[in-house]
Motif scaffolding. Structure first.
Motif, PDB file in Angstrom:
ATOM      1  N   GLY A   1       5.179  -2.164  -6.943  1.00 58.28           N
ATOM      2  CA  GLY A   1       5.293  -2.463  -5.597  1.00 58.28           C
ATOM      3  C   GLY A   1       5.475  -3.625  -4.896  1.00 58.28           C
ATOM      4  O   GLY A   1       5.674  -3.779  -3.795  1.00 58.28           O
ATOM      5  N   PHE A   2       5.025  -4.864  -5.582  1.00 57.88           N
ATOM      6  CA  PHE A   2       5.029  -5.941  -5.306  1.00 57.88           C
ATOM      7  C   PHE A   2       6.480  -6.660  -5.021  1.00 57.88           C
ATOM      8  O   PHE A   2       6.709  -7.586  -4.109  1.00 57.88           O
ATOM      9  CB  PHE A   2       4.438  -7.044  -6.167  1.00 57.88           C
ATOM     10  CG  PHE A   2       2.850  -7.037  -6.178  1.00 57.88           C
ATOM     11  CD1 PHE A   2       2.132  -7.942  -5.406  1.00 57.88           C
ATOM     12  CD2 PHE A   2       2.205  -6.189  -7.087  1.00 57.88           C
ATOM     13  CE1 PHE A   2       0.752  -7.869  -5.010  1.00 57.88           C
ATOM     14  CE2 PHE A   2       0.669  -6.033  -6.816  1.00 57.88           C
ATOM     15  CZ  PHE A   2      -0.011  -6.861  -6.098  1.00 57.88           C
ATOM     16  N   GLY A   3       7.478  -5.938  -5.546  1.00 61.39           N
ATOM     17  CA  GLY A   3       8.721  -6.534  -5.480  1.00 61.39           C
ATOM     18  C   GLY A   3       9.424  -6.061  -4.025  1.00 61.39           C
ATOM     19  O   GLY A   3       9.676  -6.829  -3.232  1.00 61.39           O
ATOM     20  N   PRO A   4       8.989  -4.531  -3.746  1.00 58.17           N
ATOM     21  CA  PRO A   4       9.453  -4.266  -2.092  1.00 58.17           C
ATOM     22  C   PRO A   4       8.472  -5.121  -1.160  1.00 58.17           C
ATOM     23  O   PRO A   4       9.117  -5.387  -0.005  1.00 58.17           O
ATOM     24  CB  PRO A   4       9.278  -2.842  -2.218  1.00 58.17           C
ATOM     25  CG  PRO A   4       9.296  -2.326  -3.675  1.00 58.17           C
ATOM     26  CD  PRO A   4       8.727  -3.569  -4.492  1.00 58.17           C
ATOM     27  N   ALA A   5       7.347  -5.502  -1.692  1.00 59.35           N
ATOM     28  CA  ALA A   5       6.601  -6.074  -0.352  1.00 59.35           C
ATOM     29  C   ALA A   5       6.890  -7.354  -0.379  1.00 59.35           C
ATOM     30  O   ALA A   5       6.972  -7.870   0.766  1.00 59.35           O
ATOM     31  CB  ALA A   5       4.893  -6.011  -1.018  1.00 59.35           C
ATOM     32  N   LEU A   6       7.252  -8.112  -1.431  1.00 63.31           N
ATOM     33  CA  LEU A   6       7.942  -9.376  -1.172  1.00 63.31           C
ATOM     34  C   LEU A   6       9.164  -9.270  -0.555  1.00 63.31           C
ATOM     35  O   LEU A   6       9.481 -10.421   0.473  1.00 63.31           O
ATOM     36  CB  LEU A   6       8.336  -9.858  -2.646  1.00 63.31           C
ATOM     37  CG  LEU A   6       8.473 -11.580  -2.549  1.00 63.31           C
ATOM     38  CD1 LEU A   6       7.734 -12.502  -1.780  1.00 63.31           C
ATOM     39  CD2 LEU A   6       8.879 -11.725  -4.034  1.00 63.31           C
ATOM     40  N   GLN A   7      10.101  -8.365  -0.675  1.00 65.30           N
ATOM     41  CA  GLN A   7      11.366  -8.417   0.033  1.00 65.30           C
ATOM     42  C   GLN A   7      11.184  -7.993   1.726  1.00 65.30           C
ATOM     43  O   GLN A   7      11.655  -9.003   2.209  1.00 65.30           O
ATOM     44  CB  GLN A   7      12.049  -7.033  -0.502  1.00 65.30           C
ATOM     45  CG  GLN A   7      12.716  -6.965  -1.599  1.00 65.30           C
ATOM     46  CD  GLN A   7      13.685  -6.222  -1.998  1.00 65.30           C
ATOM     47  OE1 GLN A   7      13.119  -5.034  -2.332  1.00 65.30           O
ATOM     48  NE2 GLN A   7      15.118  -6.364  -2.057  1.00 65.30           N
ATOM     49  N   VAL A   8      10.210  -7.259   2.080  1.00 63.61           N
ATOM     50  CA  VAL A   8       9.863  -7.237   3.216  1.00 63.61           C
ATOM     51  C   VAL A   8       9.174  -8.496   4.061  1.00 63.61           C
ATOM     52  O   VAL A   8       9.583  -8.856   5.003  1.00 63.61           O
ATOM     53  CB  VAL A   8       8.847  -6.018   3.710  1.00 63.61           C
ATOM     54  CG1 VAL A   8       8.536  -5.981   5.066  1.00 63.61           C
ATOM     55  CG2 VAL A   8       9.629  -4.479   3.016  1.00 63.61           C
ATOM     56  N   GLY A   9       8.448  -8.956   3.304  1.00 66.39           N
ATOM     57  CA  GLY A   9       7.816 -10.258   3.715  1.00 66.39           C
ATOM     58  C   GLY A   9       8.940 -11.373   3.934  1.00 66.39           C
ATOM     59  O   GLY A   9       8.775 -11.958   4.628  1.00 66.39           O
ATOM     60  N   LEU A  10       9.682 -11.528   3.021  1.00 66.35           N
ATOM     61  CA  LEU A  10      10.826 -12.645   2.898  1.00 66.35           C
ATOM     62  C   LEU A  10      11.744 -12.242   4.222  1.00 66.35           C
ATOM     63  O   LEU A  10      12.263 -13.219   4.592  1.00 66.35           O
ATOM     64  CB  LEU A  10      11.614 -12.527   1.736  1.00 66.35           C
ATOM     65  CG  LEU A  10      10.771 -13.039   0.595  1.00 66.35           C
ATOM     66  CD1 LEU A  10      11.705 -13.022  -0.921  1.00 66.35           C
ATOM     67  CD2 LEU A  10      10.308 -14.675   0.855  1.00 66.35           C
ATOM     68  N   ARG A  11      11.891 -11.086   4.559  1.00 66.22           N
ATOM     69  CA  ARG A  11      13.128 -10.632   5.572  1.00 66.22           C
ATOM     70  C   ARG A  11      12.174 -11.026   7.058  1.00 66.22           C
ATOM     71  O   ARG A  11      13.077 -11.453   7.843  1.00 66.22           O
ATOM     72  CB  ARG A  11      13.451  -9.074   5.666  1.00 66.22           C
ATOM     73  CG  ARG A  11      14.103  -8.742   4.503  1.00 66.22           C
ATOM     74  CD  ARG A  11      14.472  -7.587   3.981  1.00 66.22           C
ATOM     75  NE  ARG A  11      15.060  -7.258   2.831  1.00 66.22           N
ATOM     76  CZ  ARG A  11      15.377  -6.110   2.369  1.00 66.22           C
ATOM     77  NH1 ARG A  11      14.830  -4.904   2.925  1.00 66.22           N
ATOM     78  NH2 ARG A  11      16.062  -5.901   1.104  1.00 66.22           N
TER      79      ARG A  11
ATOM     80  N   ALA B   1       0.783  -1.224   0.073  1.00 65.74           N
ATOM     81  CA  ALA B   1       0.070  -0.193   0.003  1.00 65.74           C
ATOM     82  C   ALA B   1       0.953   1.274  -0.043  1.00 65.74           C
ATOM     83  O   ALA B   1       0.369   2.272  -0.491  1.00 65.74           O
ATOM     84  CB  ALA B   1      -1.000  -0.105   1.205  1.00 65.74           C
ATOM     85  N   ARG B   2       2.097   1.198   0.605  1.00 66.76           N
ATOM     86  CA  ARG B   2       2.833   2.405   0.756  1.00 66.76           C
ATOM     87  C   ARG B   2       3.732   2.545  -0.542  1.00 66.76           C
ATOM     88  O   ARG B   2       4.063   3.712  -1.000  1.00 66.76           O
ATOM     89  CB  ARG B   2       3.922   2.103   2.040  1.00 66.76           C
ATOM     90  CG  ARG B   2       4.454   3.384   2.329  1.00 66.76           C
ATOM     91  CD  ARG B   2       5.479   2.965   3.661  1.00 66.76           C
ATOM     92  NE  ARG B   2       6.412   2.013   3.401  1.00 66.76           N
ATOM     93  CZ  ARG B   2       6.383   0.864   4.018  1.00 66.76           C
ATOM     94  NH1 ARG B   2       5.172   0.809   4.935  1.00 66.76           N
ATOM     95  NH2 ARG B   2       7.398  -0.178   3.892  1.00 66.76           N
ATOM     96  N   ASP B   3       4.349   1.052  -1.099  1.00 69.03           N
ATOM     97  CA  ASP B   3       5.220   1.482  -2.449  1.00 69.03           C
ATOM     98  C   ASP B   3       4.595   1.049  -3.772  1.00 69.03           C
ATOM     99  O   ASP B   3       5.053   0.315  -4.420  1.00 69.03           O
ATOM    100  CB  ASP B   3       6.320   0.700  -1.991  1.00 69.03           C
ATOM    101  CG  ASP B   3       7.123   0.992  -0.756  1.00 69.03           C
ATOM    102  OD1 ASP B   3       7.143   2.261  -0.625  1.00 69.03           O
ATOM    103  OD2 ASP B   3       7.784   0.275   0.066  1.00 69.03           O
TER     104      ASP B   3
END
Length: 492
Positions: free
Chosen positions: A446-456, A437-439
């Motif tokens: 925006g799904f790339g950054p969202a997936l990165q945060v989820g994976l972390r 929602a933010r990126d």
């Protein structure tokens, strides 16, 4: 060939293996539903206008209901007879699958998924119990090995079968076939179960379910999940205070379990299990690991389909190397764990984390088809590690548990793992949707950054499992005997 006492001749041998085939079919169907739904989530979102919280319940609700049903269902089978409980659970699963496929709203689908999870939780312990009842010695080890292979095949087939069904019936309404496919399979399995499963033997023991313990455990898990589910919708007033309530309920659960055991009744979590160090460490590894790794497929599917624009079938193909390499390493892990013990699991977790970290770096730098190819390669690495974690951890967890408590320990371990998955799904998808929602204007929409945060977050959860595994490995260095499996444990 080693024969069970009740199987004196070739005819009885064939009957046992026919019954086993029915068990494999039912186990395959219920475990397939854990992975097959992921590729259908974008279609469900579009068709039923499902929001993030509904998607979370559709995935996590099934797993939570599955986990909370395992212990009482195992007890029901032990006391009332496994064939009757097996058929009841299988029939309920088929009916619930039909209800899922005919759902007219996201809320209705979430509720029917809960019912489907309960019925799967009723069925699964009967499969494990029947295998133990039908076979002994080396035949039992062979049967559990085949059941473990069935689990691996269901994991691999889930995304591919889901994608194929969506391709055949259309992405708009094809998601219904993902659930309705269980109906004809179940219609065949129910009469086969009635005909081939061994006649039930009712136990003179009382049922003795710890209802209070189950309620307190379930309520504490829900209190942890609900704030994250609310936060996924972007609600500013997410009830974070429920985390404190969950902790209080967990304390109440511990008190209730001690009280139940002192009164001479059967608790959900016997104190003797907690006093068994292999079980305590192994359950910690399993719970933290299962809180992390299943979420990769959920957020990864959303990234592949909604971010990169892949079809459900293509998304399933990207994730297939994980299952294939996982099956290969799982086949070798039995020999490795016999030689290296807990260090096998430690190395497996490290390799798994390398693969997940590789996906993290990839989706932050690459877009389009190249990202999908790179993700498939890193998922293969992660799968290679995963195969050396789950089955070896189960064997090590039950290694020091007395044989008389093996069934209870296996049920509690599975319950802990399913609960871990439910909480992990709530947490990881919450941060995924919040980041999305933010990126929205970033890489892959925006799904790339969202997936990165989820994976972390996933890596953080798996790191907890790694710490517990290392501590247990160091503890076992000073143990008087090396690890030696006491038969085949129930698969995850």
């Amino acid at each position: 060939m080693t024969r069970a006492p009740d199987a004196p001749g070739p005819a009885a041998d064939r009957a046992r293996w026919r019954a086993f085939a029915v068990c494999l079919g039912a186990g395959f169907m219920t475990l397939l539903d854990v992975s097959i739904v992921n590729v259908a989530l974008p279609s469900i979102e579009a068709s039923l206008e499902a929001g993030p919280s509904e998607l979370q319940w559709i995935v996590a609700g099934y797993t939570l209901a599955f986990g909370l049903s395992l212990v009482p269902a195992g007890r029901l089978g032990d006391v009332l007879g496994r064939r009757g409980v097996f058929v009841a659970g299988l029939t309920a699963f088929v009916v619930a699958s039909a209800a899922c496929g005919l759902a007219t709203s996201a809320e209705m689908l979430a509720v029917t998924r809960l019912l489907q999870g309960v019925s799967a939780g009723v069925l699964n312990p009967q499969v494990v119990g029947l295998i133990q009842q039908l076979f002994t010695g080396r035949e039992r080890a062979r049967a559990f090995g085949l059941f473990g292979a069935t689990i691996g095949i269901s994991t691999a087939a889930g995304p591919l079968l889901g994608g194929a069904l969506l391709a055949a019936f259309g992405e708009a309404e094809g998601w219904r076939a993902v659930f309705l496919v269980n109906v004809p399979i179940g219609a065949v399995l129910v009469p086969l179960a009635l005909r081939n499963l061994p006649a039930p033997h009712r136990s003179p023991r009382k049922l003795g379910l710890d209802v209070g313990g189950l309620v307190l455990m379930g309520a504490s898990v829900l209190c942890v999940m609900l704030p994250f589910i609310a936060a996924a919708e972007g609600a500013a007033g997410a009830p974070w205070w429920l985390l404190g309530a969950g902790a209080a309920l967990l304390v109440a659960f511990a008190w209730w379990e001690r009280r139940t055991e002192r009164a001479g009744r059967s608790p959900v979590l016997p104190a003797a299990l907690l006093a068994t160090r292999s079980f305590t460490f192994g359950a910690a590894v399993g719970t933290a690991y299962f809180a992390g790794f299943p979420t990769i497929f959920l957020v990864g599917t959303l990234y592949l389909q909604l971010g990169l624009g892949l079809t459900p079938l293509q998304a399933g193909l990207v994730q297939t190397p994980f299952a294939l390499l996982g099956a290969l390493s799982a086949a070798k892990s039995g020999r490795l764990v016999g030689r290296f013990g807990r260090w096998t699991v430690v190395v497996g977790i490290v390799v798994m984390m390398v693969g997940v970290a590789g996906v993290d770096v990839t989706v932050g730098r690459v877009d389009g088809v190249a990202a999908a190819w790179a993700m498939a390669a890193w998922m293969a690495v992660a799968g290679l590690g995963n195969g050396a974690v789950i089955s070896p951890n189960q064997a090590l967890t039950l290694d020091e548990v007395p044989v008389a408590q093996g069934g209870t320990a296996g049920g509690v371990l599975q319950t802990a793992q399913r609960i871990g998955t439910s909480v992990g799904v709530a947490v990881v998808t919450s941060v995924f949707f919040a980041t999305l929602a933010r990126d929205r204007g970033a890489l892959a929409g925006g799904f790339g950054p969202a997936l990165q945060v989820g994976l972390r977050v996933t890596l953080g959860l798996i790191a907890v499992a790694l710490v517990a595994a290392v501590v247990d490995a160091l503890r076992r260095r000073h143990a008087p005997e090396a690890f030696s499996p006491r038969g085949a444990p129930p698969p995850a």
